[in-house]
Write a protein that holds these residues in place. Sequence first.
Motif, PDB file in Angstrom:
ATOM      1  N   MET A  91       0.835  -1.206   0.000  1.00 36.43           N
ATOM      2  CA  MET A  91       0.000   0.000   0.000  1.00 36.43           C
ATOM      3  C   MET A  91       0.865   1.249   0.000  1.00 36.43           C
ATOM      4  O   MET A  91       1.839   1.329   0.749  1.00 36.43           O
ATOM      5  CB  MET A  91      -0.918  -0.007   1.228  1.00 36.43           C
ATOM      6  CG  MET A  91      -2.021  -1.047   1.149  1.00 36.43           C
ATOM      7  SD  MET A  91      -2.849  -1.316   2.730  1.00 36.43           S
ATOM      8  CE  MET A  91      -1.670  -2.371   3.550  1.00 36.43           C
ATOM      9  N   LYS A  92       0.508   2.227  -0.854  1.00 32.79           N
ATOM     10  CA  LYS A  92       1.279   3.461  -0.954  1.00 32.79           C
ATOM     11  C   LYS A  92       0.461   4.689  -0.582  1.00 32.79           C
ATOM     12  O   LYS A  92       0.987   5.788  -0.507  1.00 32.79           O
ATOM     13  CB  LYS A  92       1.844   3.622  -2.364  1.00 32.79           C
ATOM     14  CG  LYS A  92       2.789   2.500  -2.770  1.00 32.79           C
ATOM     15  CD  LYS A  92       3.576   2.835  -4.013  1.00 32.79           C
ATOM     16  CE  LYS A  92       4.621   3.893  -3.742  1.00 32.79           C
ATOM     17  NZ  LYS A  92       5.524   4.112  -4.887  1.00 32.79           N
ATOM     18  N   ALA A  95      -7.603  -1.244  -5.781  1.00 33.22           N
ATOM     19  CA  ALA A  95      -6.146  -1.206  -5.980  1.00 33.22           C
ATOM     20  C   ALA A  95      -5.468  -0.119  -5.159  1.00 33.22           C
ATOM     21  O   ALA A  95      -4.276  -0.231  -4.846  1.00 33.22           O
ATOM     22  CB  ALA A  95      -5.829  -1.010  -7.459  1.00 33.22           C
ATOM     23  N   VAL A  96      -6.206   0.937  -4.815  1.00 32.44           N
ATOM     24  CA  VAL A  96      -5.578   2.055  -4.101  1.00 32.44           C
ATOM     25  C   VAL A  96      -6.333   2.391  -2.813  1.00 32.44           C
ATOM     26  O   VAL A  96      -6.397   3.545  -2.404  1.00 32.44           O
ATOM     27  CB  VAL A  96      -5.482   3.312  -5.000  1.00 32.44           C
ATOM     28  CG1 VAL A  96      -4.493   3.110  -6.123  1.00 32.44           C
ATOM     29  CG2 VAL A  96      -6.854   3.704  -5.545  1.00 32.44           C
ATOM     30  N   LEU A 113     -12.852   8.464   2.040  1.00 32.07           N
ATOM     31  CA  LEU A 113     -11.721   8.169   1.148  1.00 32.07           C
ATOM     32  C   LEU A 113     -11.695   6.688   0.802  1.00 32.07           C
ATOM     33  O   LEU A 113     -11.483   6.299  -0.359  1.00 32.07           O
ATOM     34  CB  LEU A 113     -10.405   8.566   1.816  1.00 32.07           C
ATOM     35  CG  LEU A 113     -10.051  10.046   1.887  1.00 32.07           C
ATOM     36  CD1 LEU A 113      -8.799  10.246   2.742  1.00 32.07           C
ATOM     37  CD2 LEU A 113      -9.826  10.612   0.497  1.00 32.07           C
ATOM     38  N   TYR A 114     -11.905   5.871   1.809  1.00 34.12           N
ATOM     39  CA  TYR A 114     -11.886   4.422   1.618  1.00 34.12           C
ATOM     40  C   TYR A 114     -13.005   3.996   0.655  1.00 34.12           C
ATOM     41  O   TYR A 114     -12.769   3.241  -0.297  1.00 34.12           O
ATOM     42  CB  TYR A 114     -12.051   3.724   2.968  1.00 34.12           C
ATOM     43  CG  TYR A 114     -12.107   2.214   2.889  1.00 34.12           C
ATOM     44  CD1 TYR A 114     -10.941   1.456   3.000  1.00 34.12           C
ATOM     45  CD2 TYR A 114     -13.319   1.548   2.700  1.00 34.12           C
ATOM     46  CE1 TYR A 114     -10.987   0.064   2.921  1.00 34.12           C
ATOM     47  CE2 TYR A 114     -13.382   0.174   2.622  1.00 34.12           C
ATOM     48  CZ  TYR A 114     -12.210  -0.568   2.733  1.00 34.12           C
ATOM     49  OH  TYR A 114     -12.262  -1.940   2.641  1.00 34.12           O
ATOM     50  N   ASP A 115     -14.200   4.486   0.887  1.00 31.23           N
ATOM     51  CA  ASP A 115     -15.344   4.069   0.079  1.00 31.23           C
ATOM     52  C   ASP A 115     -15.241   4.554  -1.363  1.00 31.23           C
ATOM     53  O   ASP A 115     -15.762   3.908  -2.278  1.00 31.23           O
ATOM     54  CB  ASP A 115     -16.649   4.583   0.698  1.00 31.23           C
ATOM     55  CG  ASP A 115     -16.969   3.903   2.026  1.00 31.23           C
ATOM     56  OD1 ASP A 115     -16.454   2.794   2.262  1.00 31.23           O
ATOM     57  OD2 ASP A 115     -17.715   4.496   2.832  1.00 31.23           O
ATOM     58  N   SER A 116     -14.579   5.714  -1.572  1.00 33.36           N
ATOM     59  CA  SER A 116     -14.502   6.278  -2.923  1.00 33.36           C
ATOM     60  C   SER A 116     -13.290   5.784  -3.708  1.00 33.36           C
ATOM     61  O   SER A 116     -13.127   6.133  -4.874  1.00 33.36           O
ATOM     62  CB  SER A 116     -14.465   7.809  -2.848  1.00 33.36           C
ATOM     63  OG  SER A 116     -13.309   8.245  -2.138  1.00 33.36           O
ATOM     64  N   SER A 117     -12.437   4.974  -3.088  1.00 33.89           N
ATOM     65  CA  SER A 117     -11.229   4.491  -3.755  1.00 33.89           C
ATOM     66  C   SER A 117     -11.461   3.116  -4.355  1.00 33.89           C
ATOM     67  O   SER A 117     -12.270   2.323  -3.859  1.00 33.89           O
ATOM     68  CB  SER A 117     -10.058   4.410  -2.758  1.00 33.89           C
ATOM     69  OG  SER A 117      -9.807   5.668  -2.175  1.00 33.89           O
ATOM     70  N   THR A 118     -10.737   2.837  -5.428  1.00 21.56           N
ATOM     71  CA  THR A 118     -10.799   1.500  -6.021  1.00 21.56           C
ATOM     72  C   THR A 118     -10.041   0.519  -5.139  1.00 21.56           C
ATOM     73  O   THR A 118      -9.248   0.915  -4.275  1.00 21.56           O
ATOM     74  CB  THR A 118     -10.176   1.509  -7.422  1.00 21.56           C
ATOM     75  OG1 THR A 118      -8.776   1.828  -7.314  1.00 21.56           O
ATOM     76  CG2 THR A 118     -10.853   2.536  -8.316  1.00 21.56           C
TER      77      THR A 118
END
Length: 735
Positions: A155-156, A215-216, A208-213
């Motif tokens: 994770m980055k 992979a990220v 942020l978590y819910d709106s991220s794919t």
Amino acid sequence: MKRKLIFTMMLAVLTIVPAEAKKFKVAVAMPKAQQTQFERTAQWALQTIAAGQTGISDPVELELVWYDEDVMAKKDYQAIANDNDIVAMIGPKTSVHAKVAATAFNAKLKTLLLPVATSTELQRIYSAKPNVFFLSESDMTLSYLMIGGILLHGMKHVSLITSDDVYGQSFSDWFGYTMTELGMQTDMVGIYRSQDELKALIGQWKQLYDSSTEAVKPALFFAPGAEDDGVVLDGMVNDAQAEMVYCSDMMMSATLPAKLSHKYKGLAPSLAPGTGFSEAYHEKFGDEPVNTEAAVYDALSLVAYAAAVQQQTGKSMNEAMVTAIDGRDACTSSWQDMRDAFAQLHAGKHPDVKGITGALDFDILHHAAPLYSFYSMWNLENGQYSIEQIVSRNRDDADPETLQEWDKLRAQQQQQLNEEQEDFQYPELHDNWAMVIGASDTWDNYRHQADALAIYQMLKRHGYDDDHIILILADNIAYDPNNIYPGEVYVKPKAEGGENVYKDVVVDYRLSDVGIGDLRKILLGERSEKYPIVMDCTEHSNIFIYWCGHGNRGKVAWGSNLQLTTETMSEGWKQITAAKKYRKIFTAIDACYSGSIGEAIVGLPGVLYLTAANANEPSKADMLDPDMQIWLSNGFTRAFEQVLWRDPSIKLRDLYQYVARLTTGSHATIYNEAHYGNLFHNSIAEFLPDQVASGIREIVNSKSVNSKWFDLQGRRVLQPRKGIYIRDGQKVVIK
């Protein structure tokens, strides 16, 4: 004959009766909720200490007095510090309470051992004090190891949520720096002062978590200030979100697991691998030790060793402690068997003592903290902690391959500037102006005004007169009641030869007299009755600006109650640009998250920003006055001034590189290079009037009237005579 026989028998009896131990009273401050565990571990340590002195003629004994740190106030720590019967204190556990204790104990220079108080700022402040000893590295190390572990998990993108206290400060201070070092993306930095603010920040991260794919998906580094804050998090996240949460040591507690419903993982200070302490503890008590118990055991051992040194040498407890931790003679003692260590100390030798938490090798300069500590990578599931791995920064102690892999992932993150950047045509340089701002107004922020005064003095040395410098300060530290040098201000301790930077200072405006919107008027030259001193700049003027104060993402503080946003600053610069009120502007800004200010000016022609930090990290203070216990200067400003002292004609690219290398704890950053010019060609000399030329040549006076001439202060001279002047960007000597 009969008397002789009686005397011999009495002597024999005396030789087999154990000597009475000299008692040393020691205070121990730990949370009451866990005191049963700490007390039984402490009794175990005292038994081992007593057994280690079998046969010694003058043994020592520790007599413990227990306190509940959760109910202790400043006056309680002061009372212990003033108690002459108590020779030292172990604890408190948390950094918040440790700060209060350290203040009280430092006033009396009484010995204080802090087993797991890991605040970086606390360790920085007390590193040079002879009486405060930390038994663990600071949370700067934990932050590095935690973020490195997140990176190794693939994770980055990482967010931080931490408390607004001395504990959380370690993480908020070093999170952005570490993320930059590892080439990772900071999504959010949240600092809370209440549980309502905590809930709001958790909600932001969940968005942020819910709106991220997939992979990220962003990880969360969670460093709560109290155990109850962990319960708040647990009640707001689901199983999948909890999988992305990485926790600090505050989430590893004997009382917390029963209150949590999700799985968590994290890092906490740990005992060293291979000591056998966990196994022995489990056999003795039937359960697992909490992370603080091993450190308390080691602290008691060190106090006992120091007491033995004091018994033999008469040294103070602080000096005896240094002797105990500085020993390097070969020693076979361990936490289970202390006989060799006590025997050597009794004989005047200096054994290399070891503990459960590690080798107890302290730094040789200040003896404030061990050179390295061990950390457990823990998992919490079904109310039980399990240890996945033990990690450390130490490279000589069977360090796991994890850290070596992390080292491979580290990249050199120093900003790469464009050597092919085009240069631009600028109008002829006629004059130089400067604005210097110390944007703080309290004694605790002494360094912001002191650094501004140091830059003011630097500008005076390099050709500016007071008519061309606008100095804005609260101007309230030179004669503050806390100042032990009335009328003087220093960026380096006076005792170490520091210069009084308040000498011959002309302050144009007090900070409280200038509104945020009025800065623009001063820069635009809009003179008024309230602001008679302004910048009379044109498109032929270079402007040097220095700003020092507090900052946050997207804003900088103006005193204690006002803030200047990036939007306001950007709009102001656009107006100044449209009015053609400058030729070039160079701004050095020393504030936390100052990179966000740099980002706001990108695109403006002829404007260059050098910031103390990027947009995701704070800048750091770096010079503490030993007498006043106040920070005198920031690392960035000190580096900036040192570079210009050595080479006031340095190219801007080299200036950046030197400052970036010398600034500790943040990443100095350049902004707007593409709209300024080639930094490999341009130098800072353009902003220092007596450094404009690189050489001096001689000409005949009769030809002088055909060119534009300026004195070393940048003022136009219509009829130059003998002297040194500036013409066509060069210094010229007229004989």
